[in-house]
Design a protein around this motif. Sequence first.
Motif, short mmCIF file in Angstrom:
data_model
loop_
_atom_site.label_atom_id
_atom_site.label_comp_id
_atom_site.label_asym_id
_atom_site.label_seq_id
_atom_site.Cartn_x
_atom_site.Cartn_y
_atom_site.Cartn_z
N GLY A 109 0.69 -1.15 0.21
CA GLY A 109 -0.17 -0.30 -0.21
C GLY A 109 0.78 1.06 -0.40
N GLU A 110 2.48 1.38 -0.13
CA GLU A 110 3.06 2.14 -0.38
C GLU A 110 3.11 3.11 -1.46
N ASP A 111 3.07 4.34 -1.50
CA ASP A 111 3.69 5.08 -2.73
C ASP A 111 5.36 4.53 -3.05
N MET A 112 5.95 4.05 -3.75
CA MET A 112 7.05 3.94 -3.53
C MET A 112 7.80 4.69 -4.94
N PHE A 113 9.03 4.82 -4.74
CA PHE A 113 9.67 6.19 -5.08
C PHE A 113 11.25 4.66 -5.73
N ILE A 114 11.55 4.70 -7.35
CA ILE A 114 12.90 3.83 -7.45
C ILE A 114 13.80 4.40 -8.41
N ILE A 115 14.97 5.17 -7.07
CA ILE A 115 15.95 5.78 -7.93
C ILE A 115 16.74 4.87 -8.58
N GLN A 116 17.39 5.35 -9.10
CA GLN A 116 18.15 4.17 -10.87
C GLN A 116 18.23 5.35 -12.20
N PRO A 117 19.35 6.15 -12.43
CA PRO A 117 19.55 6.79 -13.84
C PRO A 117 20.52 5.32 -14.16
N THR A 118 20.16 5.03 -15.93
CA THR A 118 20.31 3.57 -16.57
C THR A 118 21.64 4.06 -17.10
N SER A 119 22.75 4.35 -16.36
CA SER A 119 24.54 5.20 -17.22
C SER A 119 24.78 3.60 -16.90
N ASN A 120 26.30 3.85 -17.92
CA ASN A 120 27.20 2.60 -17.59
C ASN A 120 26.92 1.76 -16.06
N PRO A 121 27.16 0.80 -16.31
CA PRO A 121 26.99 -0.28 -17.30
C PRO A 121 25.53 -0.23 -17.75
N ALA A 122 24.69 0.30 -18.48
CA ALA A 122 23.33 0.74 -19.26
C ALA A 122 22.63 -0.44 -18.67
N ASN A 123 23.23 -1.71 -19.81
CA ASN A 123 21.57 -3.01 -19.47
C ASN A 123 22.03 -3.19 -18.12
N ASP A 124 22.61 -3.54 -17.13
CA ASP A 124 22.78 -4.08 -15.76
C ASP A 124 21.24 -2.77 -15.08
N ASN A 125 21.96 -1.66 -15.00
CA ASN A 125 21.19 -0.75 -14.02
C ASN A 125 19.69 -0.52 -14.20
N LEU A 126 19.71 -1.25 -16.57
CA LEU A 126 18.31 -0.65 -16.64
C LEU A 126 17.29 -2.30 -16.00
N MET A 127 18.65 -3.67 -15.65
CA MET A 127 17.72 -4.42 -15.21
C MET A 127 17.59 -4.56 -13.77
N GLU A 128 18.25 -3.41 -13.20
CA GLU A 128 17.79 -3.74 -11.44
C GLU A 128 16.67 -2.78 -11.24
N LEU A 129 16.82 -1.75 -12.35
CA LEU A 129 15.23 -1.46 -12.06
C LEU A 129 14.34 -2.28 -12.36
#
Length: 338
Positions: free
Chosen positions: A59-79
Amino acid sequence: MSISPEPKLISGNANLPLANAITRRMSMHRGTRIGLVDARVERFNDQEVFVEVFENVRGEDMFIIQPTSNPANDNLMELLIMADALRRSSAKRITAVIPYFGYARQDRRTKARTPISAKLVANMIVEAGIERVLTMDLHAAQIQGFFDIPVDNLYASPVFALDIQTQFKGDMEDVMIVSPDVGGVARARELAKRINAPLSIVDKRRERAGEVSEMTVIGEVTDKICIIVDDMCDTAGTMCKAAELLLENGAREVHAYVTHGVLSGPAVERITNSKLKSMVITDTIAAPEPVRNTPNIRILPTAPVFAQAILNIWNGTSVSSLFEIPTLEPIYEGQFGT
């Protein structure tokens, strides 16, 4: 069911210093401690991403802080995996705070049989359960239309304007804003209008990606303090050549203001040895030690504007109010001597 009276933030590994800075700013605004949700975002031995959230987020309003910078694919998958974990944990709403949106340069088909990767990434983000995106200075504004969810695109130009007015106080009549290419004219014009400065353009022609064959200055830059404005700087080749060209055309000195300091490959060395008197970047991308230690690179914080934007989204109030300098001055609390 008890719901937290504050927004809840979680961060991947892409830019933890920025995530922590945002929580500190939000704590100051709210007068209560706001920290990152306790979680682990790790890799298995085969580099698969694993996420485990240790707090109740139902029930929470969640905010994920995650730029998709280098390594772009790893950071995107984390997001994406963090979003899936939160959705399956019954979070009320999930907002992705993506200070730097990777793949934004692939926003159209430039030739036959090429992808529109920015649209693919947008589809993946929506399918992961994310209901809103907060970002800064998208490389192409039309990317907002790739999403079927609200996208709030913040601008660095009001922050740059505050800094320029402080750094060049007393010389503002000699300041000229320069767009490094024709495609960036709208961005440069917008900043020039904010500080009431003239505009010049460096017209460049490319033989192939990453290589500039010819550059020409459009506008009179003699004895001007030229400030090159761009949304990102990757290898810095074009930026450094533009600085040389402006000086050859009579500019007094050349500075650069760039939102996203990608700074890959030989960028740091090029900037160090370039004719640029200074380059200002923001912290949307976590700066490695070589960047932080480069004398002519300075980093502006974005935590104040992101913290306020998150609070505005959480409260259901306007985010566009943050586009104006009078709104940002108190948020930055003397950062620029205002």
